[in-house]
Design a protein around this motif. Sequence first.
Motif, mmCIF file in Angstrom:
data_model
loop_
_atom_site.group_PDB
_atom_site.id
_atom_site.type_symbol
_atom_site.label_atom_id
_atom_site.label_comp_id
_atom_site.label_asym_id
_atom_site.label_seq_id
_atom_site.Cartn_x
_atom_site.Cartn_y
_atom_site.Cartn_z
ATOM 1 N N ARG A 169 103.514 10.374 -20.788
ATOM 2 C CA ARG A 169 104.453 9.250 -20.690
ATOM 3 C C ARG A 169 103.973 8.058 -21.504
ATOM 4 O O ARG A 169 104.316 6.909 -21.214
ATOM 5 N N ALA A 170 103.211 8.315 -22.536
ATOM 6 C CA ALA A 170 102.626 7.248 -23.345
ATOM 7 C C ALA A 170 103.696 6.319 -23.893
ATOM 8 O O ALA A 170 104.790 6.757 -24.277
ATOM 9 N N GLU A 171 103.358 5.040 -23.925
ATOM 10 C CA GLU A 171 104.270 4.055 -24.512
ATOM 11 C C GLU A 171 104.495 4.400 -25.988
ATOM 12 O O GLU A 171 103.558 4.660 -26.732
ATOM 13 N N GLY A 172 105.741 4.433 -26.375
ATOM 14 C CA GLY A 172 106.072 4.796 -27.747
ATOM 15 C C GLY A 172 106.338 6.278 -27.925
ATOM 16 O O GLY A 172 106.715 6.704 -29.018
ATOM 17 N N GLY A 173 106.124 7.081 -26.844
ATOM 18 C CA GLY A 173 106.416 8.505 -26.922
ATOM 19 C C GLY A 173 105.181 9.347 -27.161
ATOM 20 O O GLY A 173 104.182 8.897 -27.736
ATOM 21 N N TRP A 174 105.263 10.601 -26.744
ATOM 22 C CA TRP A 174 104.147 11.530 -26.834
ATOM 23 C C TRP A 174 103.999 12.126 -28.231
ATOM 24 O O TRP A 174 102.926 12.597 -28.611
ATOM 25 N N ALA A 175 105.053 12.112 -29.030
ATOM 26 C CA ALA A 175 105.094 12.875 -30.277
ATOM 27 C C ALA A 175 103.940 12.563 -31.223
ATOM 28 O O ALA A 175 103.446 13.451 -31.927
ATOM 29 N N SER B 215 87.490 5.647 -39.232
ATOM 30 C CA SER B 215 88.171 5.234 -40.466
ATOM 31 C C SER B 215 89.652 5.588 -40.446
ATOM 32 O O SER B 215 90.447 5.015 -41.206
ATOM 33 N N ALA B 216 90.038 6.505 -39.563
ATOM 34 C CA ALA B 216 91.452 6.866 -39.465
ATOM 35 C C ALA B 216 92.304 5.688 -38.997
ATOM 36 O O ALA B 216 93.523 5.670 -39.216
ATOM 37 N N ALA B 217 91.668 4.690 -38.388
ATOM 38 C CA ALA B 217 92.412 3.502 -37.982
ATOM 39 C C ALA B 217 92.981 2.751 -39.177
ATOM 40 O O ALA B 217 93.889 1.918 -39.028
ATOM 41 N N GLU B 218 92.467 3.036 -40.383
ATOM 42 C CA GLU B 218 92.986 2.377 -41.578
ATOM 43 C C GLU B 218 94.342 2.922 -42.005
ATOM 44 O O GLU B 218 95.035 2.298 -42.822
ATOM 45 N N GLY B 219 94.716 4.102 -41.465
ATOM 46 C CA GLY B 219 96.054 4.595 -41.753
ATOM 47 C C GLY B 219 96.098 6.047 -42.183
ATOM 48 O O GLY B 219 95.058 6.682 -42.426
ATOM 49 N N PHE B 220 97.319 6.573 -42.290
ATOM 50 C CA PHE B 220 97.571 7.965 -42.632
ATOM 51 C C PHE B 220 98.558 8.020 -43.793
ATOM 52 O O PHE B 220 99.372 7.116 -43.977
ATOM 53 N N VAL C 49 109.142 13.875 -33.055
ATOM 54 C CA VAL C 49 108.235 14.313 -34.115
ATOM 55 C C VAL C 49 108.912 14.200 -35.477
ATOM 56 O O VAL C 49 108.307 13.754 -36.460
ATOM 57 N N ARG C 50 110.172 14.604 -35.561
ATOM 58 C CA ARG C 50 110.889 14.561 -36.833
ATOM 59 C C ARG C 50 111.012 13.142 -37.375
ATOM 60 O O ARG C 50 111.195 12.940 -38.575
ATOM 61 N N ASP C 51 110.924 12.154 -36.489
ATOM 62 C CA ASP C 51 111.090 10.757 -36.899
ATOM 63 C C ASP C 51 109.768 10.019 -37.100
ATOM 64 O O ASP C 51 109.756 8.806 -37.322
ATOM 65 N N LEU C 52 108.644 10.735 -37.021
ATOM 66 C CA LEU C 52 107.346 10.076 -37.150
ATOM 67 C C LEU C 52 107.149 9.491 -38.547
ATOM 68 O O LEU C 52 107.640 10.028 -39.544
ATOM 69 N N THR C 53 106.392 8.412 -38.585
ATOM 70 C CA THR C 53 106.030 7.763 -39.845
ATOM 71 C C THR C 53 104.524 7.527 -39.859
ATOM 72 O O THR C 53 103.871 7.527 -38.800
ATOM 73 N N PRO C 54 103.930 7.327 -41.032
ATOM 74 C CA PRO C 54 102.508 6.977 -41.064
ATOM 75 C C PRO C 54 102.191 5.741 -40.230
ATOM 76 O O PRO C 54 101.122 5.669 -39.611
ATOM 77 N N GLU C 55 103.122 4.802 -40.202
ATOM 78 C CA GLU C 55 102.897 3.572 -39.422
ATOM 79 C C GLU C 55 102.812 3.868 -37.934
ATOM 80 O O GLU C 55 101.999 3.288 -37.207
ATOM 81 N N ARG C 56 103.653 4.797 -37.456
ATOM 82 C CA ARG C 56 103.625 5.151 -36.033
ATOM 83 C C ARG C 56 102.319 5.866 -35.681
ATOM 84 O O ARG C 56 101.719 5.615 -34.633
ATOM 85 N N GLN D 158 99.437 5.433 -37.187
ATOM 86 C CA GLN D 158 98.384 4.429 -37.206
ATOM 87 C C GLN D 158 98.407 3.594 -35.927
ATOM 88 O O GLN D 158 97.358 3.300 -35.333
ATOM 89 N N GLU D 159 99.607 3.228 -35.494
ATOM 90 C CA GLU D 159 99.738 2.442 -34.268
ATOM 91 C C GLU D 159 99.216 3.217 -33.059
ATOM 92 O O GLU D 159 98.493 2.668 -32.214
ATOM 93 N N ALA D 160 99.572 4.509 -32.970
ATOM 94 C CA ALA D 160 99.138 5.323 -31.838
ATOM 95 C C ALA D 160 97.625 5.517 -31.849
ATOM 96 O O ALA D 160 96.968 5.455 -30.797
ATOM 97 N N TRP D 161 97.048 5.753 -33.031
ATOM 98 C CA TRP D 161 95.603 5.967 -33.112
ATOM 99 C C TRP D 161 94.831 4.694 -32.806
ATOM 100 O O TRP D 161 93.759 4.736 -32.185
#
Length: 450
Positions: free
Chosen positions: A275-281, A349-354, A404-411, A413-416
């Motif tokens: 039930r994570a905020e922002g979705g599990w995907a 370092s993954a916090a810098e982005g995907f 999942v189909r709507d994921l972005t690199p920004e999402r 990064q935010e989740a990580w």
Amino acid sequence: MSTPARPDVAPPEPWAFPAPAEHRLSNGMRALVYRLPGQHVASTRIALPSLLSGEPRSREGVASIVSRTMDEGTRSHTGEELAELFERNGIGLGAGVTEQGLVVEVEATTARLGRALELTTECLGEPVFDGTEVRRHVRQRLSEIDHERAGAASRAALEWARTFYTDDSRGSRPTAGARDTVEPIESADCASYHRSWVRPEGGTVVVAGDVDDAAVVDELERTIGAWDAEPASTATDLADARDVRDPQSQRIVFVDRPGSVQTEMYVGTLGPNRRAEGGWAAYPALSFVLGGSPGARVDALLREEKGYTYGMRTVFRPRRHDGVFVAAGSVRGDVTAESLELLVGVLESAAEGFTQEETRSAIDYIGMTAPARYATADAVADEAVRLRLDGLGTGFVTDYLQQVRDLTPERLQEAWAAVVGSWTTVLVGDAEQHADAVRALGLGEVTVIA
């Protein structure tokens, strides 16, 4: 002679998890029936919220012993008679416990489903917990404990849980119990736990296969739906019991295995539940990008470039109230410190982005393999029962695949960013040879244990 033009390959249509027919049985249990044409072996799962926190502290592991001995004799049949009935009818039955409850698994051809449900109801409702059989399963569990401590991977996982959670948290101790709590378990302990916790209240039965909905419901009403139990006098509501992270868990524990040529690594931190905020995907996608394939970041460095490991994997494990993120695998002993430094470096370092390419690869893998992952009745039943124990329906799968189909690199990064940091690390290897080099990394206090 002209060459015919290649046809265009269109992307696959969105896939949805099968929708169940839902019913409420006479004893209050929820029934979910998934009709899957062509699946002539029906998979049945029964989930009961028999919480591990309901075990007496001095008898932890009794829930697992109960799950293993319910089919070792009932008031109606001896263990030998039950074994013969299961074999004669081609029925497979097993059971086990998790943090969230007890799960009974039954496999039978659709033609024998009614008989399978009869025998399963008998095992659930009237086990006798024969003393000889209980002692046999206790001895088996004690042998398992020796094997768990002997294997580097299982030893690392056990020590990590003990380090990560406070001593009062049930999650800090083995699900199936430790030696000092399993050894004294007797028949009376099993009967007491069964009376208090193995009950139809709050339970769910899932049937998946090439079955007729109405006929299955009739069979369920005749069997599982008729199961009743006397009101429990000792059961308490422990649904809100929570495992708590130890404030001192941001450290490194080195389990000494003198002479070991490999070091098992187990590095993790707190993660989300479903039930994570922002979705599990985002979280299965992060697992894939970081350590879900030979081309993922961890293996690309530690395996493909450095040659330090046969493979390391990362995973998010959702639990009742929260979850954990873990990176685990073995490396050559002589590069223990360097491997740990590189692994933590990749994670932080993954916090810098995907990248867009990484994100697209995760989307394609998760989305396009879903139909194959859930192609069989047992896979559908397993997923349905896991989600029910978590208070969710299988519509959750369809929804998260859409996300999942709507994921972005920004999402990603935010989740990580919400996860990374504060690592609890367990190493199993030759501490005399490598502990000082690990201390020199400055990643946290290092404690060596035998």
